[in-house]
Scaffold this motif. Structure first.
Motif, short mmCIF file in Angstrom:
data_model
loop_
_atom_site.label_atom_id
_atom_site.label_comp_id
_atom_site.label_asym_id
_atom_site.label_seq_id
_atom_site.Cartn_x
_atom_site.Cartn_y
_atom_site.Cartn_z
N GLU A 169 21.84 -40.98 43.35
CA GLU A 169 22.40 -40.57 42.05
C GLU A 169 21.15 -39.63 41.48
OE1 GLU A 169 24.26 -44.03 39.56
OE2 GLU A 169 22.85 -45.07 40.77
N ILE A 170 20.52 -38.90 42.19
CA ILE A 170 19.44 -37.79 41.74
C ILE A 170 20.07 -36.93 40.62
CG2 ILE A 170 19.90 -36.39 43.70
CD1 ILE A 170 16.57 -37.26 41.51
N LYS A 171 21.34 -36.44 40.74
CA LYS A 171 21.94 -35.62 40.08
C LYS A 171 22.11 -35.98 38.56
CE LYS A 171 24.60 -32.59 43.18
NZ LYS A 171 25.99 -32.35 43.89
N GLU A 172 22.52 -37.39 38.56
CA GLU A 172 22.63 -38.01 37.24
C GLU A 172 21.16 -38.11 36.60
OE1 GLU A 172 24.15 -38.88 39.99
OE2 GLU A 172 26.46 -38.91 39.64
N ILE A 173 20.37 -38.63 37.38
CA ILE A 173 18.80 -38.76 36.79
C ILE A 173 18.33 -37.41 36.46
CG2 ILE A 173 16.59 -39.51 37.51
CD1 ILE A 173 17.88 -41.36 39.76
N ARG A 174 18.60 -36.47 37.13
CA ARG A 174 18.15 -35.16 36.55
C ARG A 174 18.58 -34.82 35.41
NH1 ARG A 174 16.75 -32.76 42.49
NH2 ARG A 174 14.68 -33.35 42.53
N VAL A 175 19.93 -35.16 34.84
CA VAL A 175 20.72 -34.73 33.63
C VAL A 175 19.70 -35.72 32.56
CG1 VAL A 175 22.49 -35.31 32.39
CG2 VAL A 175 22.79 -34.58 34.41
N VAL A 176 19.37 -36.99 32.78
CA VAL A 176 18.71 -37.45 31.93
C VAL A 176 17.31 -37.14 31.48
CG1 VAL A 176 17.69 -40.06 31.57
CG2 VAL A 176 20.03 -39.65 32.64
N LEU A 177 16.72 -36.60 32.88
CA LEU A 177 15.24 -36.21 32.75
C LEU A 177 15.32 -34.77 31.68
CD1 LEU A 177 13.97 -36.41 36.56
CD2 LEU A 177 13.06 -37.55 34.47
N ARG A 178 16.20 -34.17 31.93
CA ARG A 178 16.53 -32.89 31.15
C ARG A 178 16.62 -33.24 29.55
NH1 ARG A 178 19.43 -30.62 35.63
NH2 ARG A 178 21.14 -31.41 34.83
N GLU A 179 17.47 -34.21 29.26
CA GLU A 179 17.53 -34.89 27.95
C GLU A 179 16.44 -35.29 27.66
OE1 GLU A 179 19.66 -38.58 26.37
OE2 GLU A 179 21.10 -37.46 27.01
N ILE A 180 15.58 -36.11 28.22
CA ILE A 180 14.15 -36.57 27.89
C ILE A 180 13.32 -35.29 27.61
CG2 ILE A 180 12.17 -37.58 28.69
CD1 ILE A 180 13.97 -39.43 30.45
N ALA A 181 13.11 -34.21 28.56
CA ALA A 181 12.45 -33.20 28.40
C ALA A 181 12.59 -32.47 26.72
CB ALA A 181 12.58 -32.21 29.52
N ASP A 182 13.90 -32.41 26.48
CA ASP A 182 14.43 -31.77 25.39
C ASP A 182 14.05 -32.60 24.13
OD1 ASP A 182 15.83 -29.86 23.87
OD2 ASP A 182 17.24 -31.52 23.18
N VAL A 184 11.26 -34.93 23.99
CA VAL A 184 10.03 -34.84 23.97
C VAL A 184 9.51 -33.54 23.54
CG1 VAL A 184 8.06 -34.50 25.50
CG2 VAL A 184 9.64 -36.39 25.84
N LEU A 185 10.31 -32.54 23.91
CA LEU A 185 9.81 -31.05 23.10
C LEU A 185 9.76 -31.13 21.58
CD1 LEU A 185 9.01 -28.10 23.75
CD2 LEU A 185 11.48 -27.74 23.92
N ILE A 250 9.73 -41.83 24.59
CA ILE A 250 11.05 -42.43 25.04
C ILE A 250 11.34 -43.44 24.29
CG2 ILE A 250 12.33 -43.28 26.87
CD1 ILE A 250 10.84 -41.28 28.80
N SER A 251 10.21 -44.66 24.27
CA SER A 251 10.75 -45.84 23.54
C SER A 251 11.00 -45.59 22.17
CB SER A 251 9.40 -46.70 23.51
OG SER A 251 8.39 -46.22 22.76
N LYS A 252 10.62 -44.50 21.40
CA LYS A 252 10.81 -44.38 19.94
C LYS A 252 12.26 -43.68 19.87
CE LYS A 252 9.12 -42.50 15.67
NZ LYS A 252 8.00 -41.89 14.95
N SER A 253 12.30 -42.62 20.75
CA SER A 253 13.53 -41.84 20.50
C SER A 253 14.75 -42.53 21.16
CB SER A 253 13.44 -40.48 21.44
OG SER A 253 14.44 -39.74 21.35
N TYR A 254 14.70 -43.36 22.09
CA TYR A 254 15.99 -43.89 22.61
C TYR A 254 15.93 -45.54 21.99
CZ TYR A 254 16.68 -40.19 26.13
OH TYR A 254 16.93 -39.11 26.84
N GLY A 255 14.92 -45.95 21.36
CA GLY A 255 15.12 -47.33 20.86
C GLY A 255 15.01 -48.26 21.95
N ARG A 256 14.41 -47.92 23.11
CA ARG A 256 14.18 -48.86 24.09
C ARG A 256 12.77 -49.41 24.29
NH1 ARG A 256 18.41 -48.24 27.89
NH2 ARG A 256 17.59 -50.24 28.61
N GLU A 257 12.85 -50.83 24.89
CA GLU A 257 11.59 -51.34 25.20
C GLU A 257 11.17 -51.12 26.58
OE1 GLU A 257 9.52 -55.87 25.61
OE2 GLU A 257 11.33 -55.71 24.54
N ILE A 258 9.87 -50.79 27.08
CA ILE A 258 9.84 -50.30 28.38
C ILE A 258 8.31 -50.97 28.71
CG2 ILE A 258 9.22 -48.32 30.06
CD1 ILE A 258 10.41 -46.38 27.90
#
Length: 280
Positions: A169-182, A184-185, A250-258
């Motif tokens: 599922e690397i294609k889907e993972i990289r979509v999430v990574l791009r969203e994270i990068a955005d 974070v920026l 990520i924890s703040k932006s997505y409201g997730r506990e990591i």
């Protein structure tokens, strides 16, 4: 223990001093160290190690160096390694030289020592020395364990290494990574490119950071789970400093506990902060 008149021993103080080290409580740690001396409790190597760890984690490099060189017993490799790690952002070549010399004397076949020194040179763009260290590793037949991060989803363990393209599922993972990068920026975070220990341009370094193993695992956790599910990741090496900062975002932006367990400790990210308080 003092309230109940139970006498502590050196093992008790290992726990206390370690807690102070991981929470940046320098004054408290030094006070407990003095208390241990006043009680006539003989300090073990682990006690000394905790004090060095406390000083190093708090950025008190000179104090840590003085403490190590005045120890009544010969420091072990853990203590010298802590001192070397603490000196990575300083210009104290004397400390780097002494600590690395002692490490190679004590553990000539430990790959962590070679990697640590190589990374320290890379942080200062001393690429000739980096190449020398890697050649030395090869000549001495020293092999390095690759960094790996794991996450369990639906009772199946998924493992990632840096820039891992093997996951189905690397294609889907990289979509999430791009969203994270955005995200974070937009947060204003500037990538700590010194964490990429290769002689490449800044843009390539920023791209490489986005696919560190812990970030891939966290991205997969975001892809496959929803809040309030806790994202739990285990990494076999120390947390990358930039990935640590990004995990807070990520924890703040997505409201997730990591929760990430690295080689040193547990990190619990909630609402933009980490339980380690940036001391690890």
């Amino acid at each position: 223990m003092f309230i109940f008149q139970i006498r502590p021993n050196n093992v008790t103080f290992i726990g206390v001093l370690s807690a102070c080290a991981h929470n940046g409580l320098v004054d408290d740690g030094q006070r407990y160290w003095s208390t241990m001396q006043e009680m006539g409790i003989k300090a073990s190597m682990e006690n000394y190690g905790c004090m060095v760890d406390l000083l190093c984690r708090s950025g008190l490099l000179d104090e840590a160096y003085s403490f190590v060189t005045s120890m009544p017993i010969l420091p072990n490799s853990v203590i010298w390694r802590n001192l070397l790690v603490a000196s990575k952002s300083s210009n104290r070549t004397d400390i780097v030289g002494l600590a690395s010399k002692k490490l190679f004397e004590l553990e000539p076949q430990n790959p962590e020592n070679y990697v640590l020194l190589s990374n320290l040179y890379a942080l200062n763009s001393q690429w000739d020395r980096v190449r020398y260290m890697r050649k030395k590793m090869k000549d001495n037949n020293v092999t390095v364990v690759a960094g790996c991060s794991s996450i369990e989803i639906n009772s199946y363990l998924h493992k990632f290494v840096v820039s891992d393209g093997s996951h189905p599922e690397i294609k889907e993972i990289r979509v999430v990574l791009r969203e994270i990068a955005d995200r974070v920026l937009r947060s204003g975070h500037k990538p700590w490119t010194a964490a990429v220990l290769h002689d490449v341009g800044e843009e390539e370094k920023e791209i490489a950071l986005c696919e560190h193993s812990e970030r891939l695992a966290i991205a997969y956790g975001l892809l496959k789970t929803k809040a309030p599910h806790v994202i739990r990741v285990v990494k076999n090496l120390r947390f990358c400093p930039d990935c640590h900062e990004v995990s807070k975002i990520i924890s703040k932006s997505y409201g997730r506990e990591i929760i990430v367990r690295d080689r040193v400790r547990f990190h619990r990210f909630i609402g933009g902060s980490c339980s380690c308080k940036d001391f690890w």
